[in-house]
Design a protein around this motif. Structure first.
Motif, PDB file in Angstrom:
ATOM      1  N   VAL A 180       0.850  -1.198   0.000  1.00  0.00           N
ATOM      2  CA  VAL A 180       0.000   0.000   0.000  1.00  0.00           C
ATOM      3  C   VAL A 180       0.881   1.242   0.000  1.00  0.00           C
ATOM      4  O   VAL A 180       1.759   1.398   0.855  1.00  0.00           O
ATOM      5  N   ILE A 181       0.646   2.103  -0.991  1.00  0.00           N
ATOM      6  CA  ILE A 181       1.356   3.373  -1.072  1.00  0.00           C
ATOM      7  C   ILE A 181       0.336   4.503  -1.192  1.00  0.00           C
ATOM      8  O   ILE A 181      -0.851   4.253  -1.415  1.00  0.00           O
ATOM      9  N   ASP A 182       0.803   5.732  -1.051  1.00  0.00           N
ATOM     10  CA  ASP A 182      -0.092   6.878  -1.189  1.00  0.00           C
ATOM     11  C   ASP A 182      -0.372   7.160  -2.657  1.00  0.00           C
ATOM     12  O   ASP A 182       0.525   7.130  -3.500  1.00  0.00           O
ATOM     13  N   GLY A 183      -1.653   7.438  -2.934  1.00  0.00           N
ATOM     14  CA  GLY A 183      -2.058   7.785  -4.285  1.00  0.00           C
ATOM     15  C   GLY A 183      -2.545   9.224  -4.343  1.00  0.00           C
ATOM     16  O   GLY A 183      -1.992  10.101  -3.682  1.00  0.00           O
ATOM     17  N   GLY A 184      -3.604   9.449  -5.084  1.00  0.00           N
ATOM     18  CA  GLY A 184      -4.176  10.786  -5.239  1.00  0.00           C
ATOM     19  C   GLY A 184      -5.229  10.723  -6.322  1.00  0.00           C
ATOM     20  O   GLY A 184      -6.033   9.791  -6.360  1.00  0.00           O
ATOM     21  N   GLU A 185      -5.235  11.698  -7.234  1.00  0.00           N
ATOM     22  CA  GLU A 185      -6.076  11.592  -8.423  1.00  0.00           C
ATOM     23  C   GLU A 185      -5.751  10.279  -9.128  1.00  0.00           C
ATOM     24  O   GLU A 185      -4.672   9.699  -8.932  1.00  0.00           O
ATOM     25  N   LEU A 186      -6.656   9.813  -9.982  1.00  0.00           N
ATOM     26  CA  LEU A 186      -6.486   8.522 -10.653  1.00  0.00           C
ATOM     27  C   LEU A 186      -5.127   8.411 -11.340  1.00  0.00           C
ATOM     28  O   LEU A 186      -4.407   7.412 -11.182  1.00  0.00           O
ATOM     29  N   THR A 187      -4.749   9.434 -12.110  1.00  0.00           N
ATOM     30  CA  THR A 187      -3.468   9.394 -12.832  1.00  0.00           C
ATOM     31  C   THR A 187      -2.289   9.416 -11.872  1.00  0.00           C
ATOM     32  O   THR A 187      -1.277   8.747 -12.101  1.00  0.00           O
ATOM     33  N   VAL A 188      -2.411  10.157 -10.793  1.00  0.00           N
ATOM     34  CA  VAL A 188      -1.342  10.228  -9.789  1.00  0.00           C
ATOM     35  C   VAL A 188      -1.148   8.862  -9.136  1.00  0.00           C
ATOM     36  O   VAL A 188      -0.013   8.389  -8.956  1.00  0.00           O
ATOM     37  N   GLY A 189      -2.262   8.201  -8.776  1.00  0.00           N
ATOM     38  CA  GLY A 189      -2.183   6.882  -8.164  1.00  0.00           C
ATOM     39  C   GLY A 189      -1.502   5.872  -9.073  1.00  0.00           C
ATOM     40  O   GLY A 189      -0.642   5.094  -8.647  1.00  0.00           O
TER      41      GLY A 189
END
Length: 334
Positions: free
Chosen positions: A71-80
């Motif tokens: 598990v890592i940090d994502g964000g917006e779909l493209t960022v994830g």
């Protein structure tokens, strides 16, 4: 002993694929477990699963960790997706959405083989609906239309629609493209990366296999129409590179709606959960009120009993005192 260990390691190696599965998430507790369970049941296992989570407020991360995903940090779909690719250790990247599942236990191996045979640098697949009772006639009509457009796209040099819920790429090709363009959620990032890949001279293919997806955005007429209009507008934005047109981008993203577990269906689930919590809080509040009332009543009874006992005690003392005085007077008269 060493030969036995080497045999075991070769057997294990034989049943793994040099693939990183990357799953961007946002409040996906309803679906993520099904996807990870379907991966767990595959005849060939990916070497790693990366969940790029956009700081979910539900049990998404807990579920991912339970299945052994990184598990890592994502964000917006493209960022994830980009974060997941950066964290990956394998040469092949499989980008999967959280509401998809592998439709049978040979799916990953079959898809991997097709990708290698195609000699593609980047690829997508077809899509079918998961076998869920909620998928009504409206859903099927929209998904059927999408399927026809996808067939048409597979015959064209440049696609007109894409299957963002399952994309495949060689890591070096993905890095050459600079990953996904950081677009607002709802803009066709899947179509964008495929068009850029073709313009860069990379080999693009649509593989003849189908990922199973929930179709959750297309279960009701009005939300379906809104999502469809958003998808069409976002496709136009990508095709003609209108990324700087803020009005068009805002309209497209507004029509398409939020991604992850924030769609209409999941909002309804969240609302139901919140109502249940409110009911529980209300029940707890009533219980606390009852307990307080009982305590107050018990305290009142105890105080009243103490006062009554005090009064009775004083009355008894007075009577005893009066009786003593009367006996003393009678003795004097004698």
């Amino acid at each position: 002993m060493s030969s036995i260990n080497s045999h075991k390691s070769s057997e294990t190696e034989k049943h793994t694929l040099p693939v990183s599965i990357i799953i961007p998430t946002l409040n996906e507790e309803k679906y993520l477990g099904d996807l990870l369970e379907s991966i767990k049941e595959q005849s060939y296992q990916p070497r790693e699963i990366i969940v790029a989570d956009a700081f979910s407020t539900d049990r998404t991360r807990e579920i991912a960790e339970f299945y052994g995903a990184k598990v890592i940090d994502g964000g917006e779909l493209t960022v994830g997706r980009n974060n997941g690719a950066e964290a990956s250790k394998e040469d092949l990247l499989f980008f999967m959405d959280a509401d998809t599942i592998c439709p049978h236990k040979y799916f990953l191996k079959r898809t991997y083989d097709l990708f290698i045979e195609s000699e593609a640098n980047i690829a997508s697949t077809f899509i079918r609906l998961r076998n869920e009772p909620e998928n009504n006639i409206v859903t099927r009509i929209f998904m059927g239309s999408y399927f026809l457009l996808k067939i048409l796209s597979s015959k064209m040099r440049k696609p007109i629609v894409e299957t963002g819920c399952f994309l495949l790429a060689k890591k070096d090709s993905f890095q050459k493209l600079g990953g996904f363009t950081t677009l607002k959620s709802g803009i066709a990032e899947d179509l964008d990366i495929m068009l850029r890949a073709i313009e860069s001279g990379l080999r693009y293919k649509v593989l003849p296999c189908r990922i199973a997806a929930s179709g959750r955005r297309y279960r009701k007429v009005i939300p379906s129409l809104r999502t469809l209009l958003g998808a069409i507008l976002s496709g136009i934005i990508v095709k003609y590179k209108l990324y700087d047109n803020k009005n068009a981008v805002n309209i497209a993203t507004g029509l398409y709606g939020e991604l992850g577990g924030q769609d209409e269906e999941s909002k309804a689930v969240t609302k139901k959960r919140d109502l249940q919590k409110e009911e529980l809080l209300y029940t707890d509040s009533r219980l606390r009120k009852k307990i307080t009332q009982i305590k107050q009543t018990a305290t009142g009874i105890a105080i009243s009993a103490a006062v009554i006992l005090f009064i009775l005690s004083r009355s008894s003392k007075r009577k005893n005192s009066s009786s003593t005085k009367t006996l003393a007077k009678k003795r004097k008269k004698r």
